[in-house]
Every structure is written in structure tokens, then in C-alpha cells.
Design a protein around this motif. Structure first.
Motif, PDB file in Angstrom:
ATOM      1  N   VAL A   1     -11.359 -17.121   1.661  1.00 38.91           N
ATOM      2  CA  VAL A   1     -11.263 -16.333   2.891  1.00 38.91           C
ATOM      3  C   VAL A   1     -10.335 -15.138   2.684  1.00 38.91           C
ATOM      4  CG1 VAL A   1     -10.399 -16.381   5.261  1.00 38.91           C
ATOM      5  CG2 VAL A   1     -11.871 -18.211   4.452  1.00 38.91           C
ATOM      6  N   VAL A   2      -9.213 -15.351   2.026  1.00 38.46           N
ATOM      7  CA  VAL A   2      -8.253 -14.264   1.787  1.00 38.46           C
ATOM      8  C   VAL A   2      -8.875 -13.188   0.909  1.00 38.46           C
ATOM      9  CG1 VAL A   2      -6.063 -13.691   0.660  1.00 38.46           C
ATOM     10  CG2 VAL A   2      -6.209 -15.652   2.205  1.00 38.46           C
ATOM     11  N   THR A   3      -9.560 -13.575  -0.164  1.00 34.89           N
ATOM     12  CA  THR A   3     -10.153 -12.566  -1.048  1.00 34.89           C
ATOM     13  C   THR A   3     -11.273 -11.792  -0.359  1.00 34.89           C
ATOM     14  OG1 THR A   3     -11.631 -14.201  -2.034  1.00 34.89           O
ATOM     15  CG2 THR A   3      -9.583 -13.721  -3.206  1.00 34.89           C
ATOM     16  N   VAL A   4     -12.024 -12.454   0.489  1.00 34.04           N
ATOM     17  CA  VAL A   4     -13.077 -11.741   1.219  1.00 34.04           C
ATOM     18  C   VAL A   4     -12.459 -10.755   2.205  1.00 34.04           C
ATOM     19  CG1 VAL A   4     -14.913 -12.030   2.926  1.00 34.04           C
ATOM     20  CG2 VAL A   4     -14.855 -13.483   0.912  1.00 34.04           C
ATOM     21  N   LEU A   5     -11.386 -11.151   2.876  1.00 33.99           N
ATOM     22  CA  LEU A   5     -10.757 -10.249   3.840  1.00 33.99           C
ATOM     23  C   LEU A   5     -10.005  -9.100   3.166  1.00 33.99           C
ATOM     24  CD1 LEU A   5      -9.456 -12.708   6.573  1.00 33.99           C
ATOM     25  CD2 LEU A   5     -11.423 -11.178   6.676  1.00 33.99           C
ATOM     26  N   LEU A   6      -9.575  -9.261   1.929  1.00 35.31           N
ATOM     27  CA  LEU A   6      -8.883  -8.194   1.220  1.00 35.31           C
ATOM     28  C   LEU A   6      -9.830  -7.113   0.717  1.00 35.31           C
ATOM     29  CD1 LEU A   6      -6.181 -10.018  -0.911  1.00 35.31           C
ATOM     30  CD2 LEU A   6      -5.813  -8.458   0.998  1.00 35.31           C
ATOM     31  N   GLN A   7     -11.087  -7.434   0.588  1.00 36.66           N
ATOM     32  CA  GLN A   7     -12.036  -6.463   0.057  1.00 36.66           C
ATOM     33  C   GLN A   7     -12.246  -5.324   1.045  1.00 36.66           C
ATOM     34  OE1 GLN A   7     -15.638  -8.261  -1.276  1.00 36.66           O
ATOM     35  NE2 GLN A   7     -14.574  -9.786  -2.525  1.00 36.66           N
ATOM     36  N   ARG A   8     -12.508  -4.185   0.515  1.00 36.15           N
ATOM     37  CA  ARG A   8     -12.775  -3.013   1.348  1.00 36.15           C
ATOM     38  C   ARG A   8     -14.139  -3.198   1.995  1.00 36.15           C
ATOM     39  NH1 ARG A   8     -11.766   3.160   0.354  1.00 36.15           N
ATOM     40  NH2 ARG A   8      -9.704   2.288   0.532  1.00 36.15           N
ATOM     41  N   SER A   9     -14.179  -3.084   3.302  1.00 35.93           N
ATOM     42  CA  SER A   9     -15.444  -3.265   3.998  1.00 35.93           C
ATOM     43  C   SER A   9     -16.173  -1.940   4.071  1.00 35.93           C
ATOM     44  CB  SER A   9     -15.203  -3.823   5.401  1.00 35.93           C
ATOM     45  OG  SER A   9     -14.561  -2.857   6.198  1.00 35.93           O
ATOM     46  N   GLU A  10     -17.469  -2.019   4.159  1.00 41.49           N
ATOM     47  CA  GLU A  10     -18.281  -0.819   4.230  1.00 41.49           C
ATOM     48  C   GLU A  10     -18.069  -0.094   5.552  1.00 41.49           C
ATOM     49  OE1 GLU A  10     -20.337   0.455   1.879  1.00 41.49           O
ATOM     50  OE2 GLU A  10     -19.599  -1.065   0.490  1.00 41.49           O
ATOM     51  N   GLY A  11     -17.942  -0.853   6.654  1.00 39.82           N
ATOM     52  CA  GLY A  11     -17.813  -0.243   7.964  1.00 39.82           C
ATOM     53  C   GLY A  11     -16.375  -0.130   8.427  1.00 39.82           C
ATOM     54  N   GLY A  12     -15.434  -0.652   7.681  1.00 40.75           N
ATOM     55  CA  GLY A  12     -14.037  -0.599   8.068  1.00 40.75           C
ATOM     56  C   GLY A  12     -13.695  -1.582   9.169  1.00 40.75           C
ATOM     57  N   ALA A  13     -14.426  -2.680   9.288  1.00 42.27           N
ATOM     58  CA  ALA A  13     -14.229  -3.611  10.394  1.00 42.27           C
ATOM     59  C   ALA A  13     -13.024  -4.522  10.153  1.00 42.27           C
ATOM     60  CB  ALA A  13     -15.491  -4.440  10.588  1.00 42.27           C
ATOM     61  N   LEU A  14     -13.159  -5.570   9.365  1.00 44.02           N
ATOM     62  CA  LEU A  14     -12.089  -6.548   9.214  1.00 44.02           C
ATOM     63  C   LEU A  14     -11.291  -6.409   7.922  1.00 44.02           C
ATOM     64  CD1 LEU A  14     -13.781  -9.808  10.505  1.00 44.02           C
ATOM     65  CD2 LEU A  14     -12.078  -8.422  11.653  1.00 44.02           C
ATOM     66  N   GLY A  15     -11.824  -5.743   6.941  1.00 43.73           N
ATOM     67  CA  GLY A  15     -11.151  -5.660   5.650  1.00 43.73           C
ATOM     68  C   GLY A  15      -9.868  -4.848   5.727  1.00 43.73           C
ATOM     69  N   VAL A  16      -8.881  -5.281   4.954  1.00 39.38           N
ATOM     70  CA  VAL A  16      -7.623  -4.550   4.889  1.00 39.38           C
ATOM     71  C   VAL A  16      -7.874  -3.209   4.214  1.00 39.38           C
ATOM     72  CG1 VAL A  16      -5.300  -4.568   3.953  1.00 39.38           C
ATOM     73  CG2 VAL A  16      -6.278  -6.659   4.890  1.00 39.38           C
ATOM     74  N   GLY A  17      -8.773  -3.201   3.239  1.00 40.54           N
ATOM     75  CA  GLY A  17      -9.240  -1.957   2.657  1.00 40.54           C
ATOM     76  C   GLY A  17      -8.228  -1.238   1.798  1.00 40.54           C
ATOM     77  N   GLY A  18      -8.198   0.105   1.902  1.00 39.90           N
ATOM     78  CA  GLY A  18      -7.387   0.963   1.029  1.00 39.90           C
ATOM     79  C   GLY A  18      -5.913   0.871   1.346  1.00 39.90           C
ATOM     80  N   GLY A  19      -5.295   1.918   1.756  1.00 42.48           N
ATOM     81  CA  GLY A  19      -3.921   1.918   2.232  1.00 42.48           C
ATOM     82  C   GLY A  19      -2.896   1.348   1.296  1.00 42.48           C
ATOM     83  N   GLY A  20      -2.547   2.010   0.206  1.00 39.53           N
ATOM     84  CA  GLY A  20      -1.460   1.563  -0.667  1.00 39.53           C
ATOM     85  C   GLY A  20      -1.814   0.319  -1.442  1.00 39.53           C
ATOM     86  N   GLY A  21      -0.809  -0.510  -1.726  1.00 40.93           N
ATOM     87  CA  GLY A  21      -1.052  -1.751  -2.433  1.00 40.93           C
ATOM     88  C   GLY A  21      -0.869  -1.596  -3.927  1.00 40.93           C
ATOM     89  N   PHE A  22      -1.076  -2.673  -4.637  1.00 42.20           N
ATOM     90  CA  PHE A  22      -0.838  -2.681  -6.069  1.00 42.20           C
ATOM     91  C   PHE A  22      -2.017  -2.143  -6.860  1.00 42.20           C
ATOM     92  CE2 PHE A  22      -3.005  -6.550  -5.168  1.00 42.20           C
ATOM     93  CZ  PHE A  22      -3.689  -6.910  -6.309  1.00 42.20           C
ATOM     94  N   MET A  23      -3.204  -2.159  -6.279  1.00 37.68           N
ATOM     95  CA  MET A  23      -4.384  -1.658  -6.980  1.00 37.68           C
ATOM     96  C   MET A  23      -5.172  -0.778  -6.021  1.00 37.68           C
ATOM     97  SD  MET A  23      -5.661  -5.047  -8.943  1.00 37.68           S
ATOM     98  CE  MET A  23      -6.820  -4.230  -9.987  1.00 37.68           C
ATOM     99  N   THR A  24      -5.812   0.192  -6.546  1.00 34.52           N
ATOM    100  CA  THR A  24      -6.607   1.065  -5.689  1.00 34.52           C
ATOM    101  C   THR A  24      -7.958   1.316  -6.319  1.00 34.52           C
ATOM    102  OG1 THR A  24      -5.701   3.024  -6.745  1.00 34.52           O
ATOM    103  CG2 THR A  24      -4.597   2.261  -4.739  1.00 34.52           C
ATOM    104  N   GLY A  25      -8.879   1.674  -5.483  1.00 34.84           N
ATOM    105  CA  GLY A  25     -10.187   2.118  -5.941  1.00 34.84           C
ATOM    106  C   GLY A  25     -11.005   1.089  -6.664  1.00 34.84           C
ATOM    107  N   ARG A  26     -11.551   1.540  -7.797  1.00 37.75           N
ATOM    108  CA  ARG A  26     -12.521   0.757  -8.547  1.00 37.75           C
ATOM    109  C   ARG A  26     -11.930  -0.526  -9.130  1.00 37.75           C
ATOM    110  NH1 ARG A  26     -17.879   0.965  -8.517  1.00 37.75           N
ATOM    111  NH2 ARG A  26     -18.831   0.941 -10.549  1.00 37.75           N
ATOM    112  N   GLY A  27     -10.701  -0.475  -9.606  1.00 40.83           N
ATOM    113  CA  GLY A  27     -10.063  -1.646 -10.200  1.00 40.83           C
ATOM    114  C   GLY A  27      -9.912  -2.776  -9.205  1.00 40.83           C
ATOM    115  N   GLN A  28      -9.535  -2.442  -7.994  1.00 41.63           N
ATOM    116  CA  GLN A  28      -9.385  -3.461  -6.951  1.00 41.63           C
ATOM    117  C   GLN A  28     -10.729  -4.081  -6.609  1.00 41.63           C
ATOM    118  OE1 GLN A  28      -8.098  -1.960  -3.167  1.00 41.63           O
ATOM    119  NE2 GLN A  28      -7.460  -3.962  -2.445  1.00 41.63           N
ATOM    120  N   ALA A  29     -11.754  -3.252  -6.516  1.00 45.07           N
ATOM    121  CA  ALA A  29     -13.086  -3.765  -6.174  1.00 45.07           C
ATOM    122  C   ALA A  29     -13.583  -4.722  -7.245  1.00 45.07           C
ATOM    123  CB  ALA A  29     -14.057  -2.608  -5.978  1.00 45.07           C
TER     124      ALA A  29
END
Length: 123
Positions: free
Chosen positions: A17-45
Motif C-alpha cells: 500500500v505504501v509503495t503504491v501511494l508513493l508512486q506518481r499518479s497520472e491524474g495527481g489524485a492520491l499519489g505523493v508524487g514529485g515534490g523533493g525527496g531522495f529520488m526524482t523522476g525516472r529513477g524513482q519510477a
């Protein structure tokens, strides 16, 4: 053994559940998405996608393990063991009810049939 497997299963569920919610969502609904963090962009995905796939496989494996464990720890039984062989005769007196459940009544009918002598075939 079953308790240990259930605990592992629940930990996998929470992690999934945590890994699914951490993923960037296509519509920006529930995912924590971008915004800083230890990894960004393609590596995080890539990391989160791979982690989700691994956790999903582990979830599937523990689910199958729990099902198999429940199947083998259950006492063997058959539905056909509890069904009477034939319908009772309409003129036969009804068995006295002791207020038990349906399985108790079926057991009483089975005991009565086993104790009764077999009927002779009509000529």
C-alpha cells in the motif's frame, strides 16, 4: 506456522500500500508524487515500479501459502457423508427433535437407518 505467515502477509500488504501511494499518479489524485525527496523522476519510477512488482508477487505467494495451509489443516469431510440416502417414508413416524442443529438431525436419521433392518424387495 499459520500465525507467522499471517504476520508476514500483513507486513507485505502494508508495504505494498505504501509503495503504491508513493508512486506518481497520472491524474495527481492520491499519489505523493514529485515534490523533493531522495529520488526524482525516472529513477524513482523504476525503483517504485520494481518494488511494487516484487511486493505483489510476495503477496500472491503468501496468499497461496495461507490457502494451502488452511486446506491441509482442515479435517477432511465430504458433503455426501451428511446427506441421507433416500427420502423417509410418508407413513414413518418423525424422529423426535432434540432441538439440535441440522447436522445433529441428519446424524440421528443416519443412525436410525443403520439400525433398521433392510426392507425386502417387492415381488
Amino acid at each position: 506456522m499459520q500465525t507467522v505467515l499471517i504476520v508476514i502477509h500483513l507486513m507485505i500488504v502494508v508495504a505494498l500500500v505504501v509503495t503504491v501511494l508513493l508512486q506518481r499518479s497520472e491524474g495527481g489524485a492520491l499519489g505523493v508524487g514529485g515534490g523533493g525527496g531522495f529520488m526524482t523522476g525516472r529513477g524513482q519510477a523504476n525503483v517504485l515500479t520494481r518494488a511494487t512488482a516484487i511486493l505483489a508477487a510476495l503477496f500472491f505467494a503468501t496468499s497461496l501459502g495461507l490457502t494451502a495451509l488452511a486446506k491441509y489443516t482442515q479435517a477432511p469431510s465430504s458433503i455426501l457423508q451428511h446427506v441421507p440416502a433416500a427420502a423417509p417414508e410418508p407413513n414413518a413416524p418423525a424422529a423426535p427433535s432434540t432441538g439440535g442443529g441440522l447436522l445433529d438431525q441428519l446424524k440421528q436419521l443416519e443412525d436410525q437407518r443403520q439400525s433398521a433392518p433392510p426392507a425386502s424387495p417387492p415381488r
